[in-house]
Scaffold this motif. Structure first.
Motif, PDB file in Angstrom:
ATOM      1  N   LYS A  66     -46.247-100.230 -55.091  1.00  0.00           N
ATOM      2  CA  LYS A  66     -44.974 -99.907 -55.738  1.00  0.00           C
ATOM      3  C   LYS A  66     -45.203 -99.359 -57.143  1.00  0.00           C
ATOM      4  O   LYS A  66     -44.579 -98.371 -57.543  1.00  0.00           O
ATOM      5  CB  LYS A  66     -44.088-101.152 -55.798  1.00  0.00           C
ATOM      6  N   LYS A  67     -46.118 -99.985 -57.887  1.00  0.00           N
ATOM      7  CA  LYS A  67     -46.433 -99.533 -59.245  1.00  0.00           C
ATOM      8  C   LYS A  67     -46.977 -98.102 -59.222  1.00  0.00           C
ATOM      9  O   LYS A  67     -46.545 -97.244 -59.996  1.00  0.00           O
ATOM     10  CB  LYS A  67     -47.448-100.468 -59.897  1.00  0.00           C
TER      11      LYS A  67
ATOM     12  N   ARG B 289     -46.554 -95.834 -56.888  1.00  0.00           N
ATOM     13  CA  ARG B 289     -45.480 -94.938 -56.450  1.00  0.00           C
ATOM     14  C   ARG B 289     -44.532 -94.640 -57.608  1.00  0.00           C
ATOM     15  O   ARG B 289     -44.177 -93.489 -57.848  1.00  0.00           O
ATOM     16  CB  ARG B 289     -44.727 -95.569 -55.278  1.00  0.00           C
ATOM     17  N   GLU B 290     -44.134 -95.675 -58.332  1.00  0.00           N
ATOM     18  CA  GLU B 290     -43.209 -95.491 -59.449  1.00  0.00           C
ATOM     19  C   GLU B 290     -43.844 -94.696 -60.583  1.00  0.00           C
ATOM     20  O   GLU B 290     -43.154 -93.922 -61.255  1.00  0.00           O
ATOM     21  CB  GLU B 290     -42.692 -96.836 -59.935  1.00  0.00           C
ATOM     22  N   CYS B 291     -45.142 -94.859 -60.798  1.00  0.00           N
ATOM     23  CA  CYS B 291     -45.841 -94.072 -61.829  1.00  0.00           C
ATOM     24  C   CYS B 291     -45.821 -92.582 -61.498  1.00  0.00           C
ATOM     25  O   CYS B 291     -45.893 -91.740 -62.397  1.00  0.00           O
ATOM     26  CB  CYS B 291     -47.280 -94.542 -61.990  1.00  0.00           C
TER      27      CYS B 291
ATOM     28  N   SER C 244     -43.248 -91.266 -60.081  1.00  0.00           N
ATOM     29  CA  SER C 244     -41.812 -90.973 -60.001  1.00  0.00           C
ATOM     30  C   SER C 244     -41.402 -90.591 -58.581  1.00  0.00           C
ATOM     31  O   SER C 244     -40.646 -89.644 -58.372  1.00  0.00           O
ATOM     32  CB  SER C 244     -41.422 -89.858 -60.978  1.00  0.00           C
TER      33      SER C 244
ATOM     34  N   SER D  26     -39.808 -91.805 -54.833  1.00  0.00           N
ATOM     35  CA  SER D  26     -39.011 -92.805 -54.127  1.00  0.00           C
ATOM     36  C   SER D  26     -39.795 -93.262 -52.895  1.00  0.00           C
ATOM     37  O   SER D  26     -40.763 -92.610 -52.475  1.00  0.00           O
ATOM     38  CB  SER D  26     -37.676 -92.208 -53.687  1.00  0.00           C
ATOM     39  N   GLN D  27     -39.369 -94.365 -52.327  1.00  0.00           N
ATOM     40  CA  GLN D  27     -40.002 -94.827 -51.084  1.00  0.00           C
ATOM     41  C   GLN D  27     -39.850 -93.767 -50.002  1.00  0.00           C
ATOM     42  O   GLN D  27     -40.775 -93.535 -49.231  1.00  0.00           O
ATOM     43  CB  GLN D  27     -39.376 -96.146 -50.615  1.00  0.00           C
TER      44      GLN D  27
ATOM     45  N   GLU E 203     -44.635-102.775 -49.349  1.00  0.00           N
ATOM     46  CA  GLU E 203     -44.357-103.109 -50.747  1.00  0.00           C
ATOM     47  C   GLU E 203     -43.883-104.549 -50.906  1.00  0.00           C
ATOM     48  O   GLU E 203     -44.137-105.163 -51.942  1.00  0.00           O
ATOM     49  CB  GLU E 203     -43.332-102.134 -51.338  1.00  0.00           C
TER      50      GLU E 203
END
Length: 77
Positions: free
Chosen positions: A18-19, A21-23, A25, A27-28, A46
């Motif tokens: 998740k980290k 993926r978010e880094c 930017s 989305s799932q 996740e």
């Protein structure tokens, strides 16, 4: 003896995914589309409720454009 299914490890792996993926930017849904993995599977990974395959880990790493080893860069406490 270590069990085949280590809940703590799966949750740490999921948080790391998740980290990452978010880094990026992402989305799932975007990650799922790029990696050709179902959205529910991304969600389960996740959340640490599924013990995913090495092929899926490789696909996720490629989609995130990171070395596969980075997927496992987290510490258990």
């Amino acid at each position: 003896m270590i069990g085949v299914r280590d809940e703590k490890y799966l949750k740490k792996f999921g948080k790391n995914l998740k980290k990452l993926r978010e880094c990026k930017s992402m989305s799932q849904e975007e990650l799922a589309n790029i990696a050709d993995v179902s959205l529910p599977q991304i969600t389960r990974i996740e959340r640490g409720v599924v013990n995913t395959t090495i092929c899926t880990v490789n696909a996720l790493a490629k989609a995130l454009k990171v070395p596969t080893a980075v997927m496992f860069e987290f510490e258990l406490r």
